[in-house]
Design an enzyme around this catalytic site. Structure first.
Site, mmCIF file in Angstrom:
data_model
loop_
_atom_site.group_PDB
_atom_site.id
_atom_site.type_symbol
_atom_site.label_atom_id
_atom_site.label_comp_id
_atom_site.label_asym_id
_atom_site.label_seq_id
_atom_site.Cartn_x
_atom_site.Cartn_y
_atom_site.Cartn_z
ATOM 1 C CB VAL A 1 -0.934 0.013 1.215
ATOM 2 C CG1 VAL A 1 -1.823 1.230 1.193
ATOM 3 C CG2 VAL A 1 -1.767 -1.240 1.237
ATOM 4 C CE LYS B 1 -5.613 -4.233 -0.370
ATOM 5 N NZ LYS B 1 -6.944 -4.530 0.120
ATOM 6 C CG ASP C 1 -12.206 -8.877 7.738
ATOM 7 O OD1 ASP C 1 -12.147 -9.223 8.929
ATOM 8 O OD2 ASP C 1 -11.201 -8.727 7.035
#
Lengths: 303, 176
Positions: free
Chosen positions: A2, A17, A133
Site C-alpha cells: 500500500v 493498493k 470482516d
C-alpha cells in the site's frame, strides 16, 4: 503493498493498493490443464472493487479507479489516515485507566467513532452488502475525525444467501458465535457484523481486545466466560449446536460494566445488546443508532 | 435480493431509453460503425438474440454448468458492453465468453473450464473457425470491466417474481 500517492492531474492524495498477481503456471500444457492456468482477475479483489464501487456514503471508503497492467492490479482509493487499531495502540496505558481526564477523552472519542462505524455498517446492510470482516484494522480515521469503512475483500453482496456460506470469515477475535458453532457451512447474515462491531466498541474503550482466543474453541470459551455459557443452547441460537457444548464449564454471565470501566450505563446497555447470542435478537445497526447512548450532542471537544 | 435497487448504479446509470440514445455521441458512433459492416438495426436485434442464446448455451455446457442468475448477469454485461462499443471492433463470441467468466466470479460461483466449453461449442457449430483460449479471455476481462466502469452488480427480479406469483396464488407455474 500500500502506497500513498498524489495525482498529478487533480492534486488529490490517494492510496494505491498494489497487488501482484500470482505468476500463472507457465508452460505449453496450460491450455490443456485449465485449473493451473491463468485465472484472470483474482476473485477477492474483484469483490472488493465491485462492492466498493457500489457504495457511496461518507463513512465508506471511496474507490476512485482500478487499473490492471501486466498482471499487476492497482486499486486507487481516497487517502484517509491511520486505522483504528493503530490509533488504539498509539495511546498509552494511562488513557485507559480510570478516573483520569484522559480516560474521559477516550470514552468520548469511542462514542464519536462508534456512531460512524454503525452508520457505515447500516448503509452497507441497507444496500445489501454483508461485510464479514469488521475489525479495528478496517476502520480508517481521517484528520478531521471522519471514520471510514474499508476491507471489502471478504464482503458479499447478498443478505439472503442462496447457498451456505463459508466459515472462514471474520478475524477470529471478532467472529460471532454463530459462525464458530455453525459447523462447516453455517448460516449467518447481517448480525455477524454487529457482533464484530460490538467487539470493536469494547476495544476502543478498554484498549484491549475483548475476546482474544487462540483457536476456535478457545475463542468460544473466552466468549462464554464473559457472557455466560448459554443455558438452553438451541434456544439461544437459531440452529442446532454441536453436543460438546454441554460438556463445557457452566459459567455465569459476568457484569459488562466491570469489564468496561468508566463506560456510562447506556453504553454498557448498547454493548450488551450487540453481544446477544441469538442473531435475531441482536440489535440492528439502524436501531443501535437510535439507542439513547447516541442521543444528544456529542460533537468532539477540541483538546 | 434485499438490496436497494433505486440507489444502485444499475438504476441510476444503466437504464437507457431511446431518447438518450439519439443524443449520445458515443452511441451514434457505434451505430455508424455497425453500419460499416452492413448491419442494420434489425440485424443488430437478431444478433443480440443470437448472442444471448449463445451465452445460455455456453452456460449450460457440461463443463461449465452455472446457475441461471450467472447467465442473466452475463447477458446484461454483454448488452452494456455493446451499448458503447461496436460489433465491428470486438468479436461478440469472445466478449460473451468473457462476460460469462466474469459473471460467474461476481456471482460467487467461479468456473474454470470456460475455454473447453467454448471450444466444444465452436467445434459443433463452426468447425472451421478458430476458438479463443484462456489468455484472450483474461485479456478481454479487464477491458470488459473497464467498459462497465466496474459497475458489476446487476439486479434480477427472480426473487420478486417468485413472491409476486405466490401472492397471486400461481406458485404452481413457477419452476425454480
Amino acid at each position: 503493498m500500500v502506497v500513498k500517492c498524489e495525482s498529478r492531474v487533480s492534486g488529490k492524495v490517494m492510496v494505491v493498493k498494489r497487488i501482484k498477481k500470482m505468476p500463472s503456471v507457465s508452460g505449453d500444457a496450460s491450455d490443456e490443464d485449465e485449473a493451473g492456468a491463468d485465472q484472470g482477475f483474482p476473485v477477492r479483489y474483484l469483490r472488493e472493487a465491485c462492492l466498493l464501487r457500489a457504495c457511496n456514503h461518507p463513512n465508506v471508503m471511496k474507490l476512485e479507479f482500478v487499473t490492471y497492467h501486466e498482471g499487476q492490479i492497482e486499486l486507487f482509493s481516497e487517502f484517509v489516515g491511520l486505522n483504528v487499531e493503530d490509533y488504539i495502540s498509539s495511546l498509552s496505558d494511562e488513557y485507559f485507566t480510570r478516573n483520569k481526564q484522559k480516560h474521559e477523552w477516550v470514552l468520548q472519542l469511542g462514542r464519536y467513532f462508534m456512531k460512524q462505524v454503525l452508520k457505515g455498517i447500516d448503509y452497507c446492510h441497507s444496500i445489501g452488502i454483508l461485510l464479514r470482516d469488521v475489525k479495528p484494522r478496517n476502520f480508517l480515521i481521517s484528520s478531521d475525525g471522519t471514520l471510514k469503512l474499508t476491507g471489502f475483500v471478504l464482503a458479499r453482496f447478498s443478505l439472503l444467501p442462496e447457498e451456505p456460506l463459508t466459515q472462514q470469515v471474520v478475524t477470529l477475535s471478532y467472529r460471532a458465535p454463530e459462525i464458530i458453532l455453525g459447523g462447516t457451512y453455517p448460516v449467518y447474515t447481517a448480525p455477524v457484523d454487529i457482533w464484530s462491531a460490538g467487539c470493536t466498541f469494547a476495544e476502543m474503550i478498554t484498549g484491549r481486545t475483548l475476546f482474544e482466543g487462540d483457536s476456535e474453541i478457545g475463542q468460544l470459551l473466552k466468549i462464554f466466560k464473559l457472557l455466560g455459557t448459554p443455558s438452553d443452547c438451541n434456544k439461544s441460537f437459531c440452529f442446532e449446536v454441536p453436543s460438546y457444548i454441554e460438556l463445557l464449564p457452566q459459567w455465569q454471565p459476568q457484569s459488562l460494566s466491570e469489564r468496561l470501566e468508566g463506560l456510562c450505563d447506556e453504553g454498557v446497555d448498547l454493548l450488551s445488546r450487540m453481544l446477544l447470542y441469538h442473531p435475531c435478537s441482536r440489535i440492528t445497526a439502524r436501531d443501535a443508532l437510535k439507542h439513547p447512548y447516541f442521543q444528544g450532542d456529542h460533537s468532539l471537544m477540541k483538546t | 435480493m434485499a438490496a436497494n435497487f433505486w440507489l444502485s448504479s444499475h438504476c441510476t446509470e444503466w437504464l437507457k431509453n431511446a431518447k438518450d440514445e439519439d443524443n449520445n455521441p458515443e452511441v451514434r458512433q457505434r451505430k455508424e460503425k455497425n453500419r460499416e459492416i452492413m448491419l442494420s438495426d434489425e440485424e443488430i436485434k437478431k444478433l443480440r438474440i443470437h448472442m444471448s442464446t449463445f451465452i445460455s448455451q455456453l452456460g449450460r455446457n457440461l463443463h461449465v454448468k452455472v446457475r441461471q442468475r450467472v447467465i442473466s448477469t452475463a447477458t446484461v454485461y454483454l448488452a452494456r458492453f455493446y451499448y458503447h462499443n461496436s460489433y465491428k471492433d470486438f468479436h461478440p463470441h469472445l466478449i460473451a465468453a468473457t462476460a460469462l467468466y466474469l459473471a460467474s466470479k461476481v456471482e460467487e460461483s467461479p468456473v474454470s473450464h470456460i475455454v473447453s466449453a467454448l471450444k466444444e461449442l465452436h467445434q459443433t457449430k463452426w468447425p472451421k473457425e478458430e476458438s479463443y483460449d484462456i489468455r484472450d479471455i483474461v485479456d478481454a476481462e479487464y477491458f470488459l470491466m473497464e467498459e462497465l466502469r466496474f459497475n458489476l452488480i446487476v439486479f434480477h427480479p427472480y426473487r420478486q417474481t417468485e413472491l409476486y406469483m405466490k401472492d397471486a396464488k400461481l406458485e404452481s407455474c413457477v419452476h425454480t
